[in-house]
Scaffold this active site. Structure first.
Site, PDB file in Angstrom:
ATOM      1  N   SER A 227       0.840  -1.187   0.000  1.00 32.75           N
ATOM      2  CA  SER A 227       0.000   0.000   0.000  1.00 32.75           C
ATOM      3  C   SER A 227       0.887   1.254   0.000  1.00 32.75           C
ATOM      4  O   SER A 227       1.724   1.410  -0.875  1.00 32.75           O
ATOM      5  CB  SER A 227      -0.948  -0.042   1.204  1.00 32.75           C
ATOM      6  OG  SER A 227      -1.971   0.902   1.082  1.00 32.75           O
ATOM      7  N   GLU A 345      -9.446  -4.568  -5.045  1.00 31.94           N
ATOM      8  CA  GLU A 345      -8.707  -3.587  -4.239  1.00 31.94           C
ATOM      9  C   GLU A 345      -9.608  -2.612  -3.483  1.00 31.94           C
ATOM     10  O   GLU A 345      -9.316  -2.224  -2.360  1.00 31.94           O
ATOM     11  CB  GLU A 345      -7.741  -2.803  -5.128  1.00 31.94           C
ATOM     12  CG  GLU A 345      -6.544  -3.600  -5.618  1.00 31.94           C
ATOM     13  CD  GLU A 345      -5.485  -3.810  -4.545  1.00 31.94           C
ATOM     14  OE1 GLU A 345      -5.704  -3.393  -3.402  1.00 31.94           O
ATOM     15  OE2 GLU A 345      -4.441  -4.403  -4.858  1.00 31.94           O
ATOM     16  N   HIS A 458      -7.954  -5.221  -0.498  1.00 30.78           N
ATOM     17  CA  HIS A 458      -6.680  -4.517  -0.361  1.00 30.78           C
ATOM     18  C   HIS A 458      -5.890  -5.091   0.815  1.00 30.78           C
ATOM     19  O   HIS A 458      -6.419  -5.279   1.905  1.00 30.78           O
ATOM     20  CB  HIS A 458      -6.954  -3.028  -0.140  1.00 30.78           C
ATOM     21  CG  HIS A 458      -5.735  -2.171  -0.124  1.00 30.78           C
ATOM     22  ND1 HIS A 458      -4.903  -2.033  -1.211  1.00 30.78           N
ATOM     23  CD2 HIS A 458      -5.200  -1.381   0.844  1.00 30.78           C
ATOM     24  CE1 HIS A 458      -3.921  -1.207  -0.920  1.00 30.78           C
ATOM     25  NE2 HIS A 458      -4.069  -0.807   0.328  1.00 30.78           N
TER      26      HIS A 458
END
Length: 569
Positions: A227, A345, A458
């Site tokens: 991330s 995501e 995610h």
């Protein structure tokens, strides 16, 4: 005679009790010690499920001086030496942050949350090294940069013991300043910005000078991150400040070209921040001086700044030009690169963190356009062209569920998929070996915390990369004791792929699924319990963003230019 035997028996019992008091009822506790250039550290030894290999763990080793007082907002300074043996067996404080904002991270895997104390004195790293690793053993080093939108996160949330044991590597997890403390910038010498990024650079310098006694090879260092941590890792590839400090890179669902992650004009945000914190001034020097006098908690807990994004800064030094310019000009470090995304995501974790879950379920076309406008503006899409983008995803769908899915797909593409594919193409064209993946497995633990329609959300791959099913400490955020046998095997495979890439620059090895290189054919690996090679990841959507939309925008600008020319006649 009987009295003599009784006394002997009592003496034996007493001696046995003494042994129990001294040694305990379990195995003897091992506290490994290592000499660094700054002093000696004492860690602890831990086990890992499924293997007899032990791991030496050293927590909270300082790589820079505490960034306090006049050093707040400054680049990090090298840590000072200490006398005696430093205890490195307990979890260090996290960098100062709004702990409440970190609550969303418990939904990464299975609802677990690890909250540590917080402090501005937080520039430390953790080391996980196979117990049999001796000084000069030359094991690959993997340096992890945590995510958290550059505002939350902790090194200790990522237990590297399983990855170290199964992959025979030395894992290092680093902390860096977050939020306003890590990324505030006035755009000049008073607060150039990027101090959190420079913390990571300082940690990599520390690794170069100190990792050998821990059994690591300073000439085989891989930086990897997820991330926002992936954004920092990809930034390290572009920044001259990190030259020579690493040899391979891995990004998981995040690159520096993600919209909003880096800013060329930081002054407006600096004004907003200082106005909110009663430090408003036309003088950058006065602004910074005022902020240095504030309590740290006041800087990170302001409710008016709760949703503020603190980006990296194009400052002319750390980043001489914008990432897109640097990628086009190719002056960056050409290293083997492994990068990828998850197949859902923007499904649940990020929308929840942004407060969009309820809106998303009842999404209208107008809502989608309103939410999308800021990011499309940052991508230089004219307002008149924004409906074209929405129509690409929404089409003629009027069903609420279809609109929700279209919004998720759009946001996932804009913030993660498109930037990652674009970045990988630039790297490929520069000659760097690139390996691309899409993680497609929904962890079984999601059943407890996420709706059934959520796929690989995610950050879902993190527990598999770090060997979550094999972590002995089940309170760890990525511990995954409920993993199925299929998921355990998937984790073993991914640990082997990631560590073999760290060792050789290639994730392919005997017994592992074939992973094609990302070349002009754009092949990649679809990661799930039954992996297979794919080609042209999301081809239609990627073509829309790289070719169709730019062409339409160019045509629109030309029409505007022609219209103005007609009006001027």
């Amino acid at each position: 005679m009987r009295l003599h035997r009784l006394r002997a028996r009592l003496n034996a019992v007493a001696f046995g009790l003494l042994l129990l008091l001294v040694h305990g009822q379990g195995p003897e506790i091992v506290q490994p010690e290592v000499d660094t250039t700054l002093g000696r550290v004492r860690g602890r030894q831990v086990g890992v499920k499924g293997t007899d290999r032990l791991v030496n763990v050293f927590l909270g080793i300082p790589f820079a001086q505490p960034p306090l007082g006049p050093d707040r907002f400054s680049a990090p300074h090298p840590a000072q030496p200490w006398e005696g043996v430093r205890d490195a067996s307990a979890a260090p404080p996290m960098c100062l942050q709004d702990v409440e904002s970190m609550n969303n991270s418990r939904f990464v895997l299975n609802g677990k949350q690890q909250i540590f104390s917080v402090s501005e004195d937080c520039l430390v790293l953790n080391i996980y090294s196979p117990a049999e690793a001796t000084a000069g053993a030359g094991r690959p080093v993997m340096v992890w940069v945590h995510g958290g939108a550059l505002i939350t996160g902790a090194a200790t949330s990522y237990d590297g013991s399983a990855l170290a044991a199964y992959g025979d590597v030395v894992v290092v997890t680093v902390q860096y300043r977050l939020g306003v403390l890590g990324f505030f910038s006035t755009g000049d010498e008073h607060a150039p910005g990027n101090q959190g990024f420079l913390d990571v650079v300082a940690a990599l310098r520390w690794v170069q000078g100190n990792i050998t006694p821990f059994g690591g090879d300073l000439n085989c260092v891989t930086v990897f991150g997820g991330s926002a941590g992936g954004s920092i890792v990809s930034g390290l590839v572009l920044s001259p400040m990190a030259a020579g400090l690493f040899h391979r890179a891995i990004t998981q669902s995040g690159v520096i070209t993600t919209p909003g992650i880096i800013e060329s004009h930081p002054w407006p945000l600096a004004q907003k921040i200082t106005n909110t914190l009663a430090c408003s001034s036309s003088s950058p020097a006065e602004m910074v001086q005022c902020l240095r006098q504030k309590e740290g908690e006041e800087l990170v807990l302001s409710k008016k700044l709760k949703s503020t994004i603190y980006p990296l800064t194009v400052d002319g030094t750390v980043f001489p030009k914008s990432p897109k310019e640097l990628l086009k000009e190719k002056p960056f470090h050409s290293v083997p690169f492994l990068m990828g995304v998850n197949n859902h995501e923007f499904s649940w974790l990020i929308p929840r963190g942004w407060g969009l879950l309820d809106t998303m379920e009842q999404m209208s076309r107008e809502d989608m356009l309103a939410i999308s406008t800021p990011v499309l503006t940052s991508l230089d899409v004219p307002p008149e062209m924004m409906p074209t983008v929405i129509d690409e995803y929404l089409g003629s769908n009027s069903d609420a569920q279809a609109k929700c899915l279209a919004f998720q797909e759009f946001m996932g593409d804009v913030f993660i998929n498109v930037p990652t594919v674009s970045f990988s193409r630039y790297l490929r064209d520069s000659g760097s070996p690139v390996f691309f993946y899409e993680f497609q497995h929904r962890p079984s633990s999601f059943a407890k915390i996420k709706p059934a329609w959520v796929k690989a959300d995610h950050a879902a791959e993190g527990a598999f990369v770090f060997g979550g099913p094999f972590l002995m400490d089940e309170s760890s955020r990525l511990a995954f004791p409920e993993a199925t046998e299929e998921e355990k095997q998937l984790s073993l495979t991914m640990m082997a792929q990631w560590t073999h890439f760290a060792r050789t620059g290639d994730p392919n090895s005997k017994g592992l699924p074939p992973w094609p290189r990302f070349n002009q054919a754009e092949q990649y690996l679809e990661i799930n319990p039954v992996p297979r090679a794919g080609q042209k990841f999301r081809e239609t959507r990627m073509q829309f963003w790289s070719e169709t939309l730019p062409s339409k925008i160019q045509q629109w600008h030309q029409k505007q230019k022609n219209r103005k020319a007609q009006e001027d006649l």
